[in-house]
Design an enzyme around this catalytic site. Sequence first.
Site, PDB file in Angstrom:
ATOM      1  CE1 TYR A  88       0.913   8.721   6.689  1.00 13.45           C
ATOM      2  CE2 TYR A  88       1.331   6.966   5.111  1.00 13.45           C
ATOM      3  CZ  TYR A  88       0.884   7.386   6.343  1.00 13.45           C
ATOM      4  OH  TYR A  88       0.388   6.462   7.228  1.00 13.45           O
ATOM      5  CE  LYS A 124      -4.620   8.964   7.638  1.00 15.28           C
ATOM      6  NZ  LYS A 124      -3.483   9.105   6.730  1.00 15.28           N
ATOM      7  NE  ARG A 165     -11.076 -13.047  -3.410  1.00 12.23           N
ATOM      8  CZ  ARG A 165     -11.255 -13.931  -4.411  1.00 12.23           C
ATOM      9  NH1 ARG A 165     -11.265 -13.522  -5.656  1.00 12.23           N
ATOM     10  NH2 ARG A 165     -11.407 -15.203  -4.152  1.00 12.23           N
ATOM     11  CG  ASP A 216      -1.460  10.769  -0.949  1.00 12.15           C
ATOM     12  OD1 ASP A 216      -2.547  11.264  -0.604  1.00 12.15           O
ATOM     13  OD2 ASP A 216      -0.787  10.028  -0.207  1.00 12.15           O
TER      14      ASP A 216
HETATM   15  C1  LIG Z   1      -2.608   8.257   6.124  1.00 13.81           C
HETATM   16  C2  LIG Z   1      -2.029   8.539   4.812  1.00 13.81           C
HETATM   17  C3  LIG Z   1      -1.716   7.507   3.917  1.00 13.81           C
HETATM   18  C4  LIG Z   1      -1.904   6.036   4.264  1.00 13.81           C
HETATM   19  O1  LIG Z   1      -3.254   5.716   4.471  1.00 13.81           O
HETATM   20  P1  LIG Z   1      -3.779   4.589   5.489  1.00 13.81           P
HETATM   21  O2  LIG Z   1      -5.254   4.672   5.351  1.00 13.81           O
HETATM   22  O3  LIG Z   1      -3.269   4.957   6.868  1.00 13.81           O
HETATM   23  O4  LIG Z   1      -3.207   3.280   5.053  1.00 13.81           O
HETATM   24  C5  LIG Z   1      -1.197   7.859   2.667  1.00 13.81           C
HETATM   25  N1  LIG Z   1      -0.988   9.152   2.325  1.00 13.81           N
HETATM   26  C6  LIG Z   1      -1.259  10.165   3.173  1.00 13.81           C
HETATM   27  C7  LIG Z   1      -1.031  11.569   2.743  1.00 13.81           C
HETATM   28  C8  LIG Z   1      -1.798   9.895   4.442  1.00 13.81           C
HETATM   29  O5  LIG Z   1      -2.054  10.910   5.275  1.00 13.81           O
END
Ligand SMILES: *Cc1c(COP(=O)(O)O)cnc(C)c1O
Length: 384
Positions: free
Chosen positions: A108, A206, A56, A181
């Site tokens: 998002y 992504k 962990r 983000d």
């Molecule tokens: C997909 C996404 C998230 C969330 O990520 P996950 O890996 O799906 O939990 C957060 N911010 C943005 C801009 C995203 O495209």
Amino acid sequence: MAATPDKRLQPATLAAQAAGAADAHTGGVVPAVHMATTFARDDDYAPLVPGNVYLRSHNENVRVAERLLSRLEGAADTLLFPSGMAAVAAVFRTVPNGASILVQSQIYWGTTAWIRAFCARRQITLHEVEAADTDAFAAACAAHRPAIAWVETPSNPWLRIVDIAAAAEAAHAVGAQLVVDSTAASPVLSQPLALGADIVMHSATKGINGHSDVLAGALCVADGESEIWRMVREDRDMAGAVLAPMEAWLLTRGMRTLPLRMREMSRSAQALAAYLSDHPRVEEVMYPGLPDHPGHALAARQMQGGFGGLLSFVVKGGAQAALQAAGRLQLFHRATSLGGVESLVEHRHTIEPDTGIPEGLLRLSVGIEDVGDLRDDLAQALGQ
Ligand SMILES: *Cc1c(COP(=O)(O)O)cnc(C)c1O
């Protein structure tokens, strides 16, 4: 482990060689997968390998991926999480009850939805502001004195651009942490920490992984000794939102081509945005690489090497026309997500109908297919 490479190496070199990761035991030029959940102690009861006690908290594949991401992002430290949302949650769980936070509006949808529910049950006051409006963001910081200010640039699916340096200044003036983000940009196209952000968040699901086969999230920090980072690190350790070894190994494998993929995706998205701008069936194209995009000059200043693979456009004729065009596409998969090597199309209004998204909006995640093939597919789908 090979020797730590020179700090001045370019992202393409760092990524291709996974910042020096290799397998010293076999001479393999890629790291081995380490699946052990627990680690042995010697006859004096000291860990056989210092620092390795339990999965962990301790895994070499996670460390390798975190080190590479730190190098690419210019971060003091990086922590991986089992999803992007787990990384988002890790940041906001540090906020004490009774505090206030500031979050960019129309980002998002998963982030917005989770934060609203979280704040409601934790007596945290949530303020939402259009952060692409620099003055409105600064005014909101001054008025609400948030513990955390959260922006997303380029934003998804509106492709708005936030001035990171100005946002950092406004946040720091009231003692707030600025978290960015940066999923749509990836560490290749933007380094928010260098512009003053305190923490960068990525959905590594992504572009960073890039092959639509790993769910992961990351937080990268400018100051590895800060109070918020200590809380985030301790909470991951003890609450256990950790990435599994195989996922971390795959993430490192994916990152080897990250600069190459981001460059190609940006180039193709730029060409398709220009094509769609001139298309008679298209009302509007949202892409920061277009000279008439309201955030273009700013994006050109704070991004390098392209504007990313994410673009949105509004089909004339509303939801019906947009869904019809999406239904006719042959190469673009009709699927959510972004940043993978295969191109995707999404009708966001179907997913989040009450958030002001135009009914005719289609969001494209441009992959690395031949750009002529992608353009031809859009042309036949739009009926031109
Ligand atoms: C997909 C996404 C998230 C969330 O990520 P996950 O890996 O799906 O939990 C957060 N911010 C943005 C801009 C995203 O495209």
